[in-house]
Design an enzyme around this catalytic site. Structure first.
Site, PDB file in Angstrom:
ATOM      1  N   ARG A   1     151.693   1.944  23.509  1.00 14.09           N
ATOM      2  CA  ARG A   1     151.855   2.943  22.450  1.00 14.09           C
ATOM      3  C   ARG A   1     153.164   3.719  22.556  1.00 14.09           C
ATOM      4  O   ARG A   1     153.529   4.474  21.663  1.00 14.09           O
ATOM      5  CB  ARG A   1     150.658   3.893  22.402  1.00 14.09           C
ATOM      6  CG  ARG A   1     150.576   4.898  23.520  1.00 14.09           C
ATOM      7  CD  ARG A   1     149.407   5.832  23.245  1.00 14.09           C
ATOM      8  NE  ARG A   1     149.206   6.772  24.306  1.00 14.09           N
ATOM      9  CZ  ARG A   1     149.861   7.920  24.410  1.00 14.09           C
ATOM     10  NH1 ARG A   1     150.752   8.259  23.506  1.00 14.09           N
ATOM     11  NH2 ARG A   1     149.621   8.724  25.427  1.00 14.09           N
TER      12      ARG A   1
ATOM     13  N   LYS B   1     140.577  13.200  18.595  1.00 19.00           N
ATOM     14  CA  LYS B   1     139.794  12.526  19.646  1.00 19.00           C
ATOM     15  C   LYS B   1     138.831  13.553  20.225  1.00 19.00           C
ATOM     16  O   LYS B   1     139.189  14.706  20.465  1.00 19.00           O
ATOM     17  CB  LYS B   1     140.700  11.929  20.722  1.00 19.00           C
ATOM     18  CG  LYS B   1     141.611  12.903  21.439  1.00 19.00           C
ATOM     19  CD  LYS B   1     142.458  12.185  22.468  1.00 19.00           C
ATOM     20  CE  LYS B   1     143.589  13.079  22.946  1.00 19.00           C
ATOM     21  NZ  LYS B   1     144.665  12.363  23.607  1.00 19.00           N
TER      22      LYS B   1
ATOM     23  N   GLU C   1     134.749   6.311  15.024  1.00 15.83           N
ATOM     24  CA  GLU C   1     134.553   5.068  15.787  1.00 15.83           C
ATOM     25  C   GLU C   1     134.612   5.392  17.273  1.00 15.83           C
ATOM     26  O   GLU C   1     135.037   6.479  17.661  1.00 15.83           O
ATOM     27  CB  GLU C   1     135.579   4.005  15.376  1.00 15.83           C
ATOM     28  CG  GLU C   1     137.023   4.455  15.449  1.00 15.83           C
ATOM     29  CD  GLU C   1     137.990   3.522  14.699  1.00 15.83           C
ATOM     30  OE1 GLU C   1     137.747   2.313  14.681  1.00 15.83           O
ATOM     31  OE2 GLU C   1     138.977   4.035  14.152  1.00 15.83           O
TER      32      GLU C   1
ATOM     33  N   ARG D   1     145.889   1.507  24.396  1.00 12.85           N
ATOM     34  CA  ARG D   1     146.238   1.439  22.985  1.00 12.85           C
ATOM     35  C   ARG D   1     147.474   0.543  22.838  1.00 12.85           C
ATOM     36  O   ARG D   1     148.453   0.746  23.562  1.00 12.85           O
ATOM     37  CB  ARG D   1     146.548   2.866  22.531  1.00 12.85           C
ATOM     38  CG  ARG D   1     146.925   3.015  21.083  1.00 12.85           C
ATOM     39  CD  ARG D   1     145.706   3.275  20.214  1.00 12.85           C
ATOM     40  NE  ARG D   1     146.135   3.396  18.829  1.00 12.85           N
ATOM     41  CZ  ARG D   1     146.634   4.509  18.312  1.00 12.85           C
ATOM     42  NH1 ARG D   1     146.736   5.599  19.055  1.00 12.85           N
ATOM     43  NH2 ARG D   1     147.009   4.537  17.052  1.00 12.85           N
TER      44      ARG D   1
ATOM     45  N   LYS E   1     135.845   5.541  21.031  1.00 11.18           N
ATOM     46  CA  LYS E   1     137.139   5.561  21.721  1.00 11.18           C
ATOM     47  C   LYS E   1     136.984   4.695  22.969  1.00 11.18           C
ATOM     48  O   LYS E   1     136.284   5.071  23.901  1.00 11.18           O
ATOM     49  CB  LYS E   1     137.503   7.001  22.102  1.00 11.18           C
ATOM     50  CG  LYS E   1     138.882   7.144  22.713  1.00 11.18           C
ATOM     51  CD  LYS E   1     139.187   8.609  22.988  1.00 11.18           C
ATOM     52  CE  LYS E   1     140.620   8.829  23.434  1.00 11.18           C
ATOM     53  NZ  LYS E   1     141.240   7.787  24.209  1.00 11.18           N
TER      54      LYS E   1
ATOM     55  N   GLU F   1     142.939  -1.595  20.529  1.00 11.87           N
ATOM     56  CA  GLU F   1     142.742  -1.292  21.941  1.00 11.87           C
ATOM     57  C   GLU F   1     142.740  -2.605  22.710  1.00 11.87           C
ATOM     58  O   GLU F   1     142.023  -3.546  22.331  1.00 11.87           O
ATOM     59  CB  GLU F   1     141.409  -0.562  22.137  1.00 11.87           C
ATOM     60  CG  GLU F   1     141.249   0.105  23.486  1.00 11.87           C
ATOM     61  CD  GLU F   1     141.899   1.498  23.542  1.00 11.87           C
ATOM     62  OE1 GLU F   1     142.243   2.034  22.464  1.00 11.87           O
ATOM     63  OE2 GLU F   1     142.060   2.033  24.646  1.00 11.87           O
TER      64      GLU F   1
END
Lengths: 339, 518
Positions: B244, B391, B222, B229, B224, B269
């Site tokens: 986070r 990532k 997906e 976050r 980023k 997000e």
């Protein structure tokens, strides 16, 4: 015998562009430009310059000047023990407790006595003779730390702070910034008094002045040059002294994760310490702090106070509040930063 | 008070993060209860004391010193609490009160009695203690210790994962007695927080080479998104939005909190979204760190949540289920919510890593900073567990800039010029656009250091200006418009990629070129 006209204090001593001048003896005290005749209070570069004709100073100050500037730093050297008569005046030398050889100079024409303090300190200093009061009508004082925020803690407590930090961080070395004349030797002597008996490493710029202090009977213990060939790890857990300027030089790259310390009266103000990138500020001053400065004026109880350099506004204000006549001389050329 | 005062002093002067952590650990070890917990709360800003104002301090000091001498002193020192601490008459009989005594009496003393109390205490303290006391009383210790750093130090002190402390954090309060008991070998405290923070799952960086070891079919991907976050939770009516690292940021985002009309915990997000358009990170930054947000800001910068994952739903803990199952449930939940403020992060369609590489090269929106790759069978695990989530960030932006200023580093970089300010051309002038202190190798650092020493034109304390001759390639992750910077732009995460001795300064980049990245 015809009586001499009585001089006012200003006639006995007054500022000129080259420094404080005494016409009756035709000499300057701590002139900032080369002059024919100079009396020097102590060996710091802003007070003791090269290029004068005749220089009167303590034996130790003359020696220090020769070390710093070479044997030919002036034409004639005259060491002064306690006092000397020069033309119409008598100059009396009294220990200032600032650095080795430092003296206050009292100029007396038989009517008026003016004591020029030079830089002075009243806290015990194992690296020089103790301050003594030099009675006078006019006291010419420095005011480097002339603000009531300067209450310097005891030198012993600051050295203990350093030793505690060394013990707590055995993998790092402690790099202590200290000026080459006076402060460095004082830090070393204080460390010895506190029981630190390991070798202390020094930057090359401190070597000759340290040697001179040892010759003069000051116990500095074992000193070693902080050279590269020892390798980084050799400095772990050690104390190294250097002039603050060396911290910006590649010299500082040889040490393992050093804790940057700086021994100075300015370290009492946090912003000053942070500005210099200091991790461990050591509040160690060779100048009087505010309580000692004001106590000295009270002890001498002069008719007038003249302030040479530093925070003159605050000191003059204090004198006003205490009904003491005071004025700033606004002498230029003395570095207030160097402590 | 003495130990607390010494701790503050050490923290204030220790520049490095690890150095600060070491001092904190030492304090946790040596300070008694409840002082250590109170010190911790004071440092993290969680100690709510009655507000002692600067004007109260000025009033006190006016009774003790000449106003002119105080003015001259304050001018020189520059900090009110510090000036008062230093100028206060020396106590003849210092007595040391514990931190807890000081906190307790500041807390329970009536406002009218406060000046007399503070006066009495100041007169019994040393200057260092007075400084600590005044900073404590006025709030704002400013010694560079974030709650996050404090928790890291606690984790190291007790040899427990920091995630476990983050999870418990919002159920704890000063003086943290059960926490310290646990960290010293006792039982772990029961989580008392309503809607507590759950440790988030993190990813590791990857690239095409690394990915080729993995079969694409086992993974989903997906976008980023370039927001922050967050974990959004509603348990039994208690709603929280956490960063986070477990900071509660609910106050800054009432619009998102208002949309959490469910029973459960989402991972997603946080973005500023106007209609379907996601705004750049700079817009989100305007909403961060606020205690309260005005209506105008809520209207002009509306926040939204883009959901990535599902941790809890209607009392069921989903975390041990594989990603595929969680994702399917997440899709249903978001559809059922039917609220434009919470939408679903889209899955990308790809069959080979090269397909994904092409998508990554050409993202449909500029606020996408790469792709996330997640193993279909991975459970939701705390922290950064290799091999599950990756990532793959887009390549950094690059600009050739001219070195303008350098500042000396500290610690292991003592004696090296290691912090560099660089600029680009604008109408024949070089304007500073950023500052970088990493990205270079040790050998490059030596080269930069040598250049600075040999080309210094001016000195300002620890900073040197250099001849504008050396070109460095600067890599950065994004560019924000900024009114605080003269150039009008602020780089995110700038670092020195390489030294371009091959390029003359005249050929370095321009501000216009740089602004194209906005």
């Amino acid at each position: 015998m015809p009586s001499l006209p009585v001089r006012s204090p200003q006639e006995l001593l007054h500022p000129r562009p080259a420094g404080l001048y005494c016409p009756a003896g035709d000499f300057y005290i701590d002139p900032v430009q080369p002059v024919a005749r100079a009396l020097i209070t102590h060996g710091h570069a802003d007070h003791a310059r090269a290029g004068h004709g005749t220089v009167w100073a303590s034996r130790q100050t003359l020696d220090i000047m020769a070390i710093r500037y070479g044997e030919d730093f002036c034409q004639t050297r005259i060491p002064v023990e306690d006092r000397v008569d020069i033309a119409e005046v008598r100059a009396t030398f009294t220990p200032a407790g600032h650095v080795l050889g430092s003296m206050q100079i009292t100029v007396d024409d038989g009517n008026t006595a003016i004591t020029v303090s030079g830089d002075y300190a009243r806290v015990d200093n194992p690296a020089c003779a103790a301050f003594a009061l030099a009675p006078c009508d006019v006291f010419v004082t420095e005011a480097t730390f002339g603000l009531p925020v300067f209450n310097h803690p005891s030198p012993q407590s600051e050295v203990e702070k350093l030793l505690r930090s060394v013990a707590a961080q055995p993998d790092r070395c402690h790099l202590v910034g200290a000026y080459a004349l006076g402060k460095a030797q004082r830090v070393i002597a204080l460390l010895r008094q506190a029981g630190w008996d390991r070798p202390i490493y020094i930057h090359g710029a401190l070597q000759r002045l340290c040697d001179y202090h040892i010759e003069q009977g000051i116990d500095l213990g074992e000193l070693r040059p902080a050279t590269v060939k020892q390798g980084k790890d050799a400095f772990k857990g050690q104390i190294i002294l250097g002039p603050p300027s060396a911290f910006a030089a590649t010299w500082a790259q040889r040490f393992p994760d050093p804790v940057i310390c700086f021994a100075s009266g300015w370290m009492q103000v946090r912003a000053r310490a942070r500005q210099r990138g200091v991790e461990l500020p050591l509040i160690l001053s060779d100048h009087v702090d505010w309580p000692d400065l004001t106590r000295t004026i009270q002890d001498l109880s002069p008719q007038e106070v003249w302030v040479t350099h530093g925070r003159e506004d605050a000191l003059v204000r204090w004198c006003e509040l205490n009904q003491i006549k005071a004025r700033p001389l606004r002498l230029v050329g003395y570095e207030e930063e160097a402590d | 008070m003495q130990e607390f005062a010494e701790l503050l002093e050490k923290l204030a002067f220790t520049p490095s993060r690890n150095g600060k952590i070491a001092h904190l650990k030492q304090a946790f070890k040596t300070l008694p209860d409840p002082d250590r917990g109170l010190a911790l709360a004071a440092l993290t800003g969680d100690l709510a004391l009655r507000n002692v104002t600067p004007s109260l301090l000025r009033g006190l000091v006016a009774d003790e010193t000449d106003p002119e001498l105080f003015r001259l002193s304050y001018d020189f020192v520059g900090d009110l609490a510090e000036t008062v601490a230093l100028i206060w008459p020396h106590s003849t009989e210092p007595e040391d009160h514990s931190l807890s005594e000081a906190v307790e009496e500041l807390g329970k003393t009536a406002k009218a009695e406060l000046p007399a109390l503070i006066m009495r205490r100041l007169s019994s303290m040393t200057p260092t203690q007075r400084y600590a006391y005044l900073k404590l009383a006025t709030g704002g210790l400013r010694v560079g210790v974030s709650a996050r750093l404090a928790r890291t130090a606690l984790a190291q002190f007790g040899s427990v994962p920091v995630e476990e402390i983050e999870e418990l954090w919002h159920g704890l309060s000063a003086p943290y007695l059960p926490l310290f008991q646990w960290l010293e070998g006792g039982d772990k405290p029961v989580n008392l927080a309503a809607a507590p923070f759950r440790p988030v799952m993190l990813s590791t960086p990857t690239d095409l080479d690394d990915l080729s070891d993995h079969p694409p079919v086992q993974f989903v991907a997906e976008w980023k998104w370039d927001g922050i976050r967050v974990q959004a939770t509603n348990e039994g009516g208690t709603r929280r939005l956490y960063s986070r690292t477990g900071e509660d940021i609910s106050n800054a985002f009432p619009d998102v909190v208002d949309a959490l009309n469910f029973e459960g915990t989402l991972d997603g997000e946080l973005l500023i979204k106007r209609g379907d358009t996601v705004a750049p990170f700079g817009d989100l930054q305007k909403r961060l760190g606020r205690k309260r947000v005005g209506k105008a800001m809520l209207d002009s910068h509306p926040a939204a949540l883009r959901a990535y994952d599902l941790l809890l739903w209607d009392g069921r803990d989903m975390r041990s289920q594989p990603f595929d199952a969680r994702r399917a449930a997440l899709g249903d939940c978001i559809a059922a919510l039917n609220d434009p403020r919470i939408d679903l992060s889209a899955l990308l369609s790809f069959s080979t890593w090269d397909d994904l590489a092409r998508l990554r090269e050409n993202p449909p929106e500029s606020v996408i900073e790469g792709v996330m790759i997640k193993r279909r069978d991975s459970a939701y695990m705390a922290g950064r567990k290799r091999g599950n989530w990756f990532k793959w960030k887009r390549d950094p932006m690059l600009v050739d800039a001219v070195l303008l200023y350098a500042q000396r580093g500290h610690g292991k970089r003592s004696g090296y010029y290691s912090d560099f300010t660089f600029g680009v051309w604008q109408e024949g002038q070089l304007v500073p656009v950023g500052k970088a202190y990493f990205g270079f190798t040790d050998a490059e650092l030596k080269e930069l250091d040598r250049f600075v020493r040999n080309n210094t034109t001016d000195r300002f304390g620890p900073v040197r200006a250099v001849k504008p001759e050396l070109v460095v390639e600067v890599a950065f992750e994004g560019l924000n418009a900024s009114s605080r910077h003269k150039s009008g732009v602020a780089m995110r995460f700038p670092r020195i990629n390489r030294i371009r001795t091959d390029k003359p300064a005249a050929e370095a980049g321009t501000l216009e070129e740089l602004k194209a990245f906005l």
